[in-house]
Motif scaffolding. Structure first.
Motif, PDB file in Angstrom:
ATOM      1  N   SER A  51      28.529  26.556  43.384  1.00  0.00           N
ATOM      2  CA  SER A  51      28.096  25.897  42.095  1.00  0.00           C
ATOM      3  C   SER A  51      26.501  25.369  42.150  1.00  0.00           C
ATOM      4  O   SER A  51      26.083  25.038  43.251  1.00  0.00           O
ATOM      5  N   SER A 107      45.656  23.625  40.950  1.00  0.00           N
ATOM      6  CA  SER A 107      44.674  23.606  39.462  1.00  0.00           C
ATOM      7  C   SER A 107      45.440  22.844  38.438  1.00  0.00           C
ATOM      8  O   SER A 107      45.068  22.890  37.267  1.00  0.00           O
ATOM      9  N   GLU A 141      32.426  21.364  35.233  1.00  0.00           N
ATOM     10  CA  GLU A 141      32.175  22.682  35.294  1.00  0.00           C
ATOM     11  C   GLU A 141      33.435  23.492  35.449  1.00  0.00           C
ATOM     12  O   GLU A 141      33.570  24.546  34.829  1.00  0.00           O
ATOM     13  N   ALA A 142      34.522  22.972  36.236  1.00  0.00           N
ATOM     14  CA  ALA A 142      35.901  23.770  36.310  1.00  0.00           C
ATOM     15  C   ALA A 142      36.685  23.694  34.958  1.00  0.00           C
ATOM     16  O   ALA A 142      37.198  24.475  34.675  1.00  0.00           O
ATOM     17  N   TYR A 189      32.378  28.788  48.661  1.00  0.00           N
ATOM     18  CA  TYR A 189      33.314  28.435  47.654  1.00  0.00           C
ATOM     19  C   TYR A 189      33.279  26.928  47.739  1.00  0.00           C
ATOM     20  O   TYR A 189      33.556  26.226  48.483  1.00  0.00           O
ATOM     21  N   PRO A 190      33.010  26.085  46.436  1.00  0.00           N
ATOM     22  CA  PRO A 190      32.409  26.680  45.150  1.00  0.00           C
ATOM     23  C   PRO A 190      31.082  27.321  45.038  1.00  0.00           C
ATOM     24  O   PRO A 190      30.402  26.695  45.972  1.00  0.00           O
ATOM     25  N   TYR A 249      37.755  20.496  45.515  1.00  0.00           N
ATOM     26  CA  TYR A 249      37.484  21.328  46.404  1.00  0.00           C
ATOM     27  C   TYR A 249      37.760  20.956  48.042  1.00  0.00           C
ATOM     28  O   TYR A 249      36.849  21.349  48.848  1.00  0.00           O
ATOM     29  N   ILE A 304      43.341  20.523  36.263  1.00  0.00           N
ATOM     30  CA  ILE A 304      42.263  21.150  35.533  1.00  0.00           C
ATOM     31  C   ILE A 304      42.942  21.916  34.042  1.00  0.00           C
ATOM     32  O   ILE A 304      42.441  21.598  33.149  1.00  0.00           O
ATOM     33  N   LEU A 353      41.855  22.050  43.486  1.00  0.00           N
ATOM     34  CA  LEU A 353      41.047  23.047  43.794  1.00  0.00           C
ATOM     35  C   LEU A 353      40.634  22.952  45.552  1.00  0.00           C
ATOM     36  O   LEU A 353      39.528  23.771  45.674  1.00  0.00           O
TER      37      LEU A 353
END
Length: 435
Positions: A179, A110, A238-239, A176-177, A158, A113, A103
């Motif tokens: 969050s 990703s 979260e992702a 970004y992100p 990230y 993820i 990310l």
């Protein structure tokens, strides 16, 4: 007739080398600090010019040449291992390898993820964060708010930064992100600059102010956050959109994991070398140690490189981090020349050109060492910059088609390094045009 031609050519080349030597040795600019310089012909295996080539200098980001070569030899140029994992009944245990691409604002990989979203098992993230310190040996404490000193970690998410960007007309910058685990506190008072974004030294709270007189301001800036296993787990959870439980490292002691290929190593090498990305350089050495030892031991990875890959260098590298941020790194010009010669012999030239900044065209030397209009770049080299330390080492392609290797270090000078760069630019162009 042939004999006369080669004699004239030899005399011409000799005259060119003497002029280069005089330019280097007699320069009033270069005398204002400590300078090391070496020019080498890899085909003839001949040193053309040398000045203090046996002395040690602080290399700054020339350290990334060592990181690149080590990574290329250990990790290759295919996909890197982005995750270690193992299946234990209805549980999936996983832990980080140092892969920076997860990310990342630029690399945007990703794979991890999607992998975790599709697994049927319950997810358990193993905490191996204590295997690496967030900062390297000799790093300065007050670098904490700046992207060039983003924290290292075993499982970056990230890129371990918040990226703020603003378009003209937008009242605020976007993060970004976006969050809840990385909060933003906004200040309303006017700031002397167009914008200010700072982070508290001890916690992930960001202070943000815009100049109301600059509504059409556009910018993009990265601000590091303080890493931790809990934050990485929360951002990942979260992702992924699934519960992840953090467990202790002892759960996987002595077990051989499976590997998950993620981003292309080529893309990481190119970004690391071209823009001199310190975070990617540090994380590459983390991945090297994971590949060698199935654990994170950066000092061990450096020792392995020195003993197994760089044992033929003329002087032992004093090497402590991946990026060159530490002033404890010290190399000699002739060792850098030897390393660049090894790279030239083992890495295809088209890849070297893709990885290294190109004079007048790309990366950290896009505004320096330009070719004549309409001609291709003739310098492919890695820069290095720290306080009172600068460097440039790489490849010079002459108009006659020869590829030469050069290494230049400046230490302990005052004022801007641009003066030395301008002087060096003249010398490198003369070599390009006449050798």
């Amino acid at each position: 007739m042939k004999q006369t031609y080669w004699l004239l050519l030899l005399l011409f080349c000799s005259c060119t080398v003497q002029k280069v030597k005089k330019s280097v040795y007699d320069s009033e600019v270069f005398e204002k600090g400590h300078m090391g310089f070496m020019l080498y012909d890899p085909v003839k295996e001949k040193t053309l010019v040398n000045l203090n080539e046996k002395k040690y200098f602080i290399p700054a980001s020339n350290t990334k040449i060592f990181t690149f070569y080590t990574s290329y030899k250990v990790l290759g140029d295919d996909r890197v291992n982005g995750l270690n994992y193992m299946e234990k009944g209805d549980s999936l245990l996983f832990w980080g390898t140092g892969d920076p691409s997860l990310l990342h604002p630029d690399l945007q990989d990703s794979t991890v993820i999607h992998f975790l979203q599709k697994r049927p098992e319950d997810l358990f993230m193993v905490d191996n964060f204590d295997q690496i310190s967030p900062y390297g040996r000799g790093w300065t404490w007050n670098w904490y708010p700046y992207y060039f000193a983003a924290e290292r970690s075993s499982l970056p998410v990230y890129g371990n930064v918040l990226r703020y960007s603003k378009q003209a007309g937008d009242p605020l910058a976007k993060a970004y992100p976006n969050s809840p685990f990385l909060p933003l506190s906004r200040q309303t008072e006017t700031v002397p600059e167009n914008y200010a974004i700072q982070r508290d030294i001890g916690q992930n709270i960001y202070f943000y102010a815009l100049n109301p007189e600059a509504p059409d301001l556009t910018f993009e800036t990265d601000k590091p956050f303080i890493t931790s296993p809990h934050l990485a787990k929360n951002l990942l959870q979260e992702a992924v959109g699934r519960k992840i439980t953090l467990i202790h490292e002892q759960a996987i002691t002595g077990l051989k994991p499976q590997k998950l290929p993620t981003a292309k190593a080529d893309s990481i090498y190119a970004q690391m070398m071209k823009i001199s990305d310190n975070f990617l350089a540090e994380q590459l050495m983390v991945m090297v140690s994971d590949a060698l030892f199935d654990s994170i031991d950066m000092a061990g990875a450096i020792d392995y490189a020195k003993d197994s890959l760089l044992q033929d260098l003329p002087d032992e590298p004093q090497w402590v981090d991946g990026s060159g941020l530490s002033p404890q790194n010290m190399f000699t010009p002739r060792s850098v020349i030897k390393l660049l010669d090894k790279v030239l012999k083992e890495v295809p030239m088209e890849k070297i050109k893709a990885y290294f900044p190109a004079g007048g065209e790309s990366g950290t030397i896009r505004n320096w060492y330009p070719a004549d209009p309409g001609e291709p770049a003739f310098i492919y080299a890695k820069t290095g910059t720290l306080s009172m330390s600068s460097a440039l080492s790489g490849y010079l392609i002459t108009k006659s088609g020869k590829t030469l290797i050069f290494s230049t270090f400046f230490n302990n000078y005052t004022g801007s390094s641009n003066v030395q760069k301008e002087e060096l630019q003249k010398i490198l162009y003369f070599i390009h045009s006449n050798y």
